[in-house]
Scaffold this active site. Structure first.
Site, short mmCIF file in Angstrom:
data_model
loop_
_atom_site.label_atom_id
_atom_site.label_comp_id
_atom_site.label_asym_id
_atom_site.label_seq_id
_atom_site.Cartn_x
_atom_site.Cartn_y
_atom_site.Cartn_z
N GLU A 130 0.82 -1.21 0.00
CA GLU A 130 0.00 0.00 0.00
C GLU A 130 0.86 1.26 0.00
O GLU A 130 0.52 2.25 -0.66
CB GLU A 130 -0.95 0.01 1.21
CG GLU A 130 -1.95 -1.14 1.25
CD GLU A 130 -3.02 -1.03 0.18
OE1 GLU A 130 -3.08 0.00 -0.52
OE2 GLU A 130 -3.81 -1.99 0.04
N GLU A 364 -18.37 -7.14 -2.78
CA GLU A 364 -17.00 -7.67 -2.77
C GLU A 364 -16.95 -9.07 -3.36
O GLU A 364 -16.04 -9.39 -4.12
CB GLU A 364 -16.45 -7.66 -1.34
CG GLU A 364 -16.21 -6.27 -0.78
CD GLU A 364 -14.99 -5.58 -1.36
OE1 GLU A 364 -15.00 -5.29 -2.58
OE2 GLU A 364 -14.03 -5.34 -0.62
N GLU A 385 -12.80 -0.20 -9.88
CA GLU A 385 -12.32 -1.07 -10.96
C GLU A 385 -13.25 -1.14 -12.18
O GLU A 385 -12.78 -1.14 -13.33
CB GLU A 385 -12.08 -2.48 -10.41
CG GLU A 385 -10.79 -2.63 -9.63
CD GLU A 385 -10.84 -2.00 -8.25
OE1 GLU A 385 -9.77 -1.74 -7.66
OE2 GLU A 385 -11.97 -1.77 -7.74
#
Length: 583
Positions: A130, A364, A385
């Site tokens: 990250e 998810e 996305e």
């Protein structure tokens, strides 16, 4: 007057004005097509862009008012929390989005503020993955865009600059994680003390293979090969662990190379590994990375693809282990567009879009056989996305279906997730219950991709008509001419800058070689003839990882790929024409 109301009034006024304009134009041109293409369509895009801008500033100002200097905003309680290292993460992640939305003044203010306030010498455990994609990637992008934002840049930019030094400082804090027998990094590192002796050696596949963009950019901008070297070593080490049927699992022990989780797929824990093989091959013009991906792509199609869905399978046997679609997999159609597989990308995108329309967002986990959410995986944390894929596919096809997805996303996010202090993640997409978190990627990715989808004239879509020059020793470099590569946090990187700085480093090394040769005694004609004979019989082999640091006296071999100037044309990324023949 609130910005959203101001924007709304502007659109109402403009609509009335344009209705008159439309009538006159219709009489004159006798063509509704002309009206749509030249007036109504651009005006519609403008109104949607203004709406997206108002969404950004509602979230951004809420962070500044209630959460700064914490990493993230908690929108339900109107306060902040540190999540990924206590470095004002949302501010770093949102910096390049400010410029993309046209706010040069705030970009300059925040860039200066970060230089004055952010310190990476802190006793904090941080995710290596990250920190790389959000902090290093965000600072690199901001550095490369700083001149366009109107900041005064130092001589030698883009090969030097304060934001570049910050990115380098952050990346050096991650290097201890790569000190393993395999070269594959630990998942967590202490920014002050390095890797904890008790740190688990198990990390996800993406946590090993998602460094080549940021780290190679750092090496080629700064001239220090260590970053690209460790990223390539990790990639090659991971490549050697694939199964006999060509797949990789989800979690691996970086010390022993043993797979701990053996589920193979394209979603969570693996996704950006594949993404970086493709984007790395384009940005670096690297055949090795592309060949790796194409081998994986064959195995993925053979074992995980069913009716244009991608399932999870056992990496050694290829048997289905999880017949689910994960929201993180929605990046795949966009990635397919970069290698020219548009037909498959369109069919898969359609599958994913049907899930979005079913719930007003992507859960998810989604059970493909049952056509519904998976227990305890019903959330939608404002992920980007599917919007990302829509942007790529719209660029590739011009199909307005992808604009419709954008409009649906704006409506869903605004209606379901907007609260007085920003936008809240959705805890359960079925009943739209909210969670008290707004991740930094909402401003870095989701808003950015939405805006770019409706802004065809944005400088990031540049096809080479606009550019800028470097400064000082780099003043002959053509920069910002298009072909930007987005890292997995949507931070755009300019391949031309990498080529510019690495070329300057080569010239300095060649000059150093000449000076060294002049200082050496002349060789006899017999010795020279012997060396030439040896060089003809045994041509030198150059490792791709030596593209930055050549040994003294060595010469660069002519590249196998196309001219480095060629990939900076946006058309290469639109239709997947990554490499060409006859180079």
């Amino acid at each position: 007057m609130p910005l959203c109301l101001h924007t709304h009034l502007i659109c109402i006024y403009c609509t009335r004005y344009h209705l008159l304009h439309l009538a006159y134009a219709a009489l004159y041109h006798h063509s509704f097509i002309y009206l749509y293409v030249h007036i109504l369509y651009p005006f519609t895009l403008m109104c949607i862009r203004e709406k997206i801008k108002s969404m950004f500033y509602h979230a951004y100002n809420s962070y500044l008012d209630h959460a700064y200097p914490y990493d993230e905003l908690r929108p339900l309680t109107c306060d902040g929390q540190d999540t990924w290292g206590s470095v004002s993460l949302t501010l770093i992640d949102a910096l390049d989005t400010l410029l993309i939305l046209g706010n040069h003044t705030e970009f300059q203010r925040v860039a200066t503020l970060l230089q004055d306030t952010v310190d990476f010498d802190i006793d904090v455990n941080a995710s290596v993955f990250e920190t790389n994609i959000r902090v290093v990637g965000g600072l690199l992008s901001a550095h490369l865009l700083s001149k366009r934002a109107g900041m005064e840049v130092e001589p030698g930019w883009p090969c030097s600059g304060p934001l570049l030094r910050m990115a380098e400082d952050a990346a050096r804090k991650l290097l201890p994680a790569f000190q393993t027998p395999t070269g594959m990094p630990y998942g967590t590192v202490n920014l002050l003390r390095g890797v904890n002796p008790t740190e688990t050696p198990v990390t996800c596949t993406a946590g090993v293979g998602t460094f080549i963009l940021e780290f190679s950019a750092l090496s080629r901008l700064t001239g220090d090969p260590v970053f690209e070297d460790v990223a390539r070593k990790a990639l090659r080490s991971l490549w050697k662990t694939r199964s006999e049927i060509g797949l990789v699992g989800n979690h691996i022990d970086v010390l022993s190379k043993k797979w701990v989780a053996q589920d193979a797929g394209i979603g969570a824990g693996v996704d950006s590994y594949f993404e970086y093989l493709v984007k790395g091959s384009i940005m670096l013009q690297d055949e090795e990375l592309l060949s790796m991906f194409l081998e994986y792509d064959k195995a993925i199609k053979n074992y995980t693809k069913f009716d244009d869905w991608y399932l999870w399978v056992q990496m050694h046997k290829g048997t289905v282990s999880m017949p689910v679609f994960q929201s993180l997999e929605a990046f795949w159609p966009g990635l397919q567009s970069l290698i020219g597989e548009l037909d498959s990308a369109l069919r898969t995108f359609h599958n994913y879009y049907t899930v979005w329309r079913q719930f007003g967002g992507l859960p998810e986990f989604y059970s493909i056989p049952q056509g519904y959410t998976v227990d305890k995986r019903e959330g939608y944390p404002l992920r980007p996305e599917l919007i990302e894929s829509a942007m790529y596919l719209y660029k590739a096809t011009g199909d307005h279906t992808f604009l419709q997805l954008g409009r649906d996303a704006v409506e869903s996010i605004e209606k379901i997730t907007r609260v007085p202090c920003g936008y809240a993640s959705v805890k359960d997409i079925r009943d739209h219950k909210l969670d008290n978190r707004m991740e930094s990627f909402f401003l870095a990715e989701t808003i950015k991709y939405l805006y770019l989808l409706f802004d065809p004239d944005n400088f990031l879509h540049n096809s080479g008509l606009d550019f800028e020059l470097g400064t000082g020793p780099s003043e002959d470099c053509v920069l910002g001419a298009g072909g930007y590569i987005f890292n997995t946090e949507a931070h755009p990187l300019d391949p031309a800058a990498l080529h510019c700085c690495s070329r300057k480093q080569e010239e300095r090394r060649e000059l150093q070689d000449i000076l060294l040769n002049l200082s050496e005694p002349l060789a006899s004609p017999q010795d020279t003839q012997s060396q030439e004979t040896d060089s003809e019989t045994e041509p030198p082999v150059m490792d791709p990882s030596e593209s930055i640091a050549l040994k003294p006296g060595s010469r660069r071999k002519a590249p196998l790929l196309s001219c480095p100037m060629q990939p900076f044309s946006a058309r290469l990324a639109v239709m997947g024409q990554v490499f060409t023949d006859g180079t």
